[in-house]
Design a protein around this motif. Structure first.
Motif, PDB file in Angstrom:
ATOM      1  N   ALA A 275      45.335  35.635  44.265  1.00 46.95           N
ATOM      2  CA  ALA A 275      44.099  35.230  44.637  1.00 46.95           C
ATOM      3  C   ALA A 275      43.440  34.303  43.723  1.00 46.95           C
ATOM      4  O   ALA A 275      42.916  33.386  44.220  1.00 46.95           O
ATOM      5  CB  ALA A 275      43.102  36.645  44.512  1.00 46.95           C
ATOM      6  N   ALA A 276      43.813  34.197  42.408  1.00 45.70           N
ATOM      7  CA  ALA A 276      43.002  33.374  41.545  1.00 45.70           C
ATOM      8  C   ALA A 276      43.944  31.892  41.398  1.00 45.70           C
ATOM      9  O   ALA A 276      43.156  31.156  40.979  1.00 45.70           O
ATOM     10  CB  ALA A 276      43.196  34.061  40.407  1.00 45.70           C
ATOM     11  N   GLN A 277      45.186  32.058  41.812  1.00 46.08           N
ATOM     12  CA  GLN A 277      45.954  30.748  41.766  1.00 46.08           C
ATOM     13  C   GLN A 277      46.476  30.366  43.037  1.00 46.08           C
ATOM     14  O   GLN A 277      47.909  30.659  43.069  1.00 46.08           O
ATOM     15  CB  GLN A 277      46.873  30.751  40.727  1.00 46.08           C
ATOM     16  CG  GLN A 277      46.295  30.963  39.127  1.00 46.08           C
ATOM     17  CD  GLN A 277      47.380  31.326  38.368  1.00 46.08           C
ATOM     18  OE1 GLN A 277      48.306  31.873  38.306  1.00 46.08           O
ATOM     19  NE2 GLN A 277      47.162  30.516  37.110  1.00 46.08           N
ATOM     20  N   PRO A 278      45.643  30.134  43.880  1.00 43.90           N
ATOM     21  CA  PRO A 278      46.531  29.665  45.382  1.00 43.90           C
ATOM     22  C   PRO A 278      47.301  28.656  45.257  1.00 43.90           C
ATOM     23  O   PRO A 278      48.265  28.430  45.931  1.00 43.90           O
ATOM     24  CB  PRO A 278      45.178  29.471  46.294  1.00 43.90           C
ATOM     25  CG  PRO A 278      44.162  29.179  45.134  1.00 43.90           C
ATOM     26  CD  PRO A 278      44.247  29.872  43.968  1.00 43.90           C
TER      27      PRO A 278
ATOM     28  N   ASP B   7      51.347  43.226  54.729  1.00 42.56           N
ATOM     29  CA  ASP B   7      50.948  41.607  55.206  1.00 42.56           C
ATOM     30  C   ASP B   7      49.632  41.285  54.786  1.00 42.56           C
ATOM     31  O   ASP B   7      49.136  40.371  55.672  1.00 42.56           O
ATOM     32  CB  ASP B   7      51.360  41.501  56.641  1.00 42.56           C
ATOM     33  CG  ASP B   7      52.783  42.054  56.944  1.00 42.56           C
ATOM     34  OD1 ASP B   7      53.601  41.429  55.981  1.00 42.56           O
ATOM     35  OD2 ASP B   7      53.387  42.185  58.151  1.00 42.56           O
ATOM     36  N   TRP B   8      48.964  41.904  54.080  1.00 48.04           N
ATOM     37  CA  TRP B   8      47.746  41.564  53.703  1.00 48.04           C
ATOM     38  C   TRP B   8      47.457  40.869  52.207  1.00 48.04           C
ATOM     39  O   TRP B   8      48.193  41.519  51.133  1.00 48.04           O
ATOM     40  CB  TRP B   8      46.550  42.523  53.581  1.00 48.04           C
ATOM     41  CG  TRP B   8      45.162  42.127  53.016  1.00 48.04           C
ATOM     42  CD1 TRP B   8      44.164  41.445  53.587  1.00 48.04           C
ATOM     43  CD2 TRP B   8      44.858  42.364  51.674  1.00 48.04           C
ATOM     44  NE1 TRP B   8      42.912  41.179  52.850  1.00 48.04           N
ATOM     45  CE2 TRP B   8      43.590  41.812  51.641  1.00 48.04           C
ATOM     46  CE3 TRP B   8      45.172  43.147  50.482  1.00 48.04           C
ATOM     47  CZ2 TRP B   8      42.647  41.882  50.429  1.00 48.04           C
ATOM     48  CZ3 TRP B   8      44.515  43.063  49.409  1.00 48.04           C
ATOM     49  CH2 TRP B   8      43.468  42.549  49.297  1.00 48.04           C
ATOM     50  N   TYR B   9      46.869  39.839  52.041  1.00 48.40           N
ATOM     51  CA  TYR B   9      47.134  38.919  50.790  1.00 48.40           C
ATOM     52  C   TYR B   9      45.627  38.626  50.531  1.00 48.40           C
ATOM     53  O   TYR B   9      45.142  37.878  51.569  1.00 48.40           O
ATOM     54  CB  TYR B   9      48.293  37.859  50.777  1.00 48.40           C
ATOM     55  CG  TYR B   9      49.492  38.702  51.078  1.00 48.40           C
ATOM     56  CD1 TYR B   9      50.217  38.907  50.105  1.00 48.40           C
ATOM     57  CD2 TYR B   9      50.061  38.410  52.215  1.00 48.40           C
ATOM     58  CE1 TYR B   9      51.457  39.613  50.517  1.00 48.40           C
ATOM     59  CE2 TYR B   9      51.043  39.178  52.809  1.00 48.40           C
ATOM     60  CZ  TYR B   9      51.955  39.541  51.671  1.00 48.40           C
ATOM     61  OH  TYR B   9      53.327  40.317  51.872  1.00 48.40           O
ATOM     62  N   PRO B  10      45.182  38.565  49.473  1.00 49.42           N
ATOM     63  CA  PRO B  10      43.734  38.244  49.414  1.00 49.42           C
ATOM     64  C   PRO B  10      43.553  36.626  49.241  1.00 49.42           C
ATOM     65  O   PRO B  10      44.423  36.177  48.637  1.00 49.42           O
ATOM     66  CB  PRO B  10      43.322  38.849  48.009  1.00 49.42           C
ATOM     67  CG  PRO B  10      44.525  39.177  47.068  1.00 49.42           C
ATOM     68  CD  PRO B  10      45.519  39.495  48.214  1.00 49.42           C
ATOM     69  N   GLU B  11      42.529  36.031  50.081  1.00 54.22           N
ATOM     70  CA  GLU B  11      42.410  34.815  49.958  1.00 54.22           C
ATOM     71  C   GLU B  11      41.812  34.139  48.455  1.00 54.22           C
ATOM     72  O   GLU B  11      41.871  33.301  48.118  1.00 54.22           O
ATOM     73  CB  GLU B  11      41.571  34.029  50.984  1.00 54.22           C
ATOM     74  CG  GLU B  11      42.361  34.146  52.309  1.00 54.22           C
ATOM     75  CD  GLU B  11      43.875  33.346  52.411  1.00 54.22           C
ATOM     76  OE1 GLU B  11      43.833  32.235  51.783  1.00 54.22           O
ATOM     77  OE2 GLU B  11      44.936  33.952  52.453  1.00 54.22           O
ATOM     78  N   SER B  12      40.966  35.177  47.933  1.00 55.89           N
ATOM     79  CA  SER B  12      40.096  35.060  46.777  1.00 55.89           C
ATOM     80  C   SER B  12      40.038  36.392  45.969  1.00 55.89           C
ATOM     81  O   SER B  12      40.140  37.267  46.620  1.00 55.89           O
ATOM     82  CB  SER B  12      38.544  34.354  47.131  1.00 55.89           C
ATOM     83  OG  SER B  12      37.843  35.189  47.403  1.00 55.89           O
TER      84      SER B  12
END
Length: 159
Positions: free
Chosen positions: A73-76, A150-155
């Motif tokens: 989340a912190a380093q897209p 399959d869920w990955y945080p965007e932020s």
């Protein structure tokens, strides 16, 4: 005159000198209904330790999962070159197996989430070089949310 050594005494000493041999000998006795010869104190200790090992593995895997979700989340900009996704998927899968085998550990996991989140925050901070308060949040994430495949945080706000 020396007293003869009993089979139970030999088994008990095997516990300290050759653990594998002890497990095989005692399991054979248990299967054959020869419980009086089995080393019951050591059996009880090992059963308790098995539960503790599962709990430690669950807590360790959740800490790793949280840490990798935080980094994701912190380093897209680093998502494409990292193994974070594979690690996230593996931790979710293994946590699922542990909770399937030992559903009572879910309550323990929920109770420990603030501590696990704190540990993951420190590890993520060390690995990214970002301040720990970057990952701080007012509440801890819900377990069901974290384990969603399959869920990955965007932020970080998504955690």
């Amino acid at each position: 005159m020396n007293k003869p050594v009993t089979e139970a005494e030999v088994e008990s000493s095997l516990y300290d000198s050759d653990f594998y041999e002890w497990t095989q000998t005692v399991s054979g006795h248990l299967r054959n209904g020869r419980l009086p010869e089995a080393d019951l104190e050591h059996i009880a200790e090992e059963i308790a330790d098995m539960g503790k090992r599962d709990r430690r593995e669950l807590f360790s895997r959740m800490t790793v999962l949280l840490m990798h979700l935080m980094k994701w989340a912190a380093q897209p900009e680093r998502r494409n070159v990292s193994t974070w996704k594979a690690t996230i998927d593996e931790q979710r899968e293994q946590i699922g197996y542990i909770l399937e085998d030992s559903p009572s550990l879910r309550a323990r996991l929920i109770g420990e989430m603030p501590e696990l989140y704190s540990r993951a925050t420190l590890r993520a901070s060390r690995e990214t070089g970002m301040p720990a308060d970057t990952f701080a949040r007012p509440d801890t994430p819900r377990i069901d949310h974290l384990l969603t495949l399959d869920w990955y945080p965007e932020s970080l706000d998504d955690l």
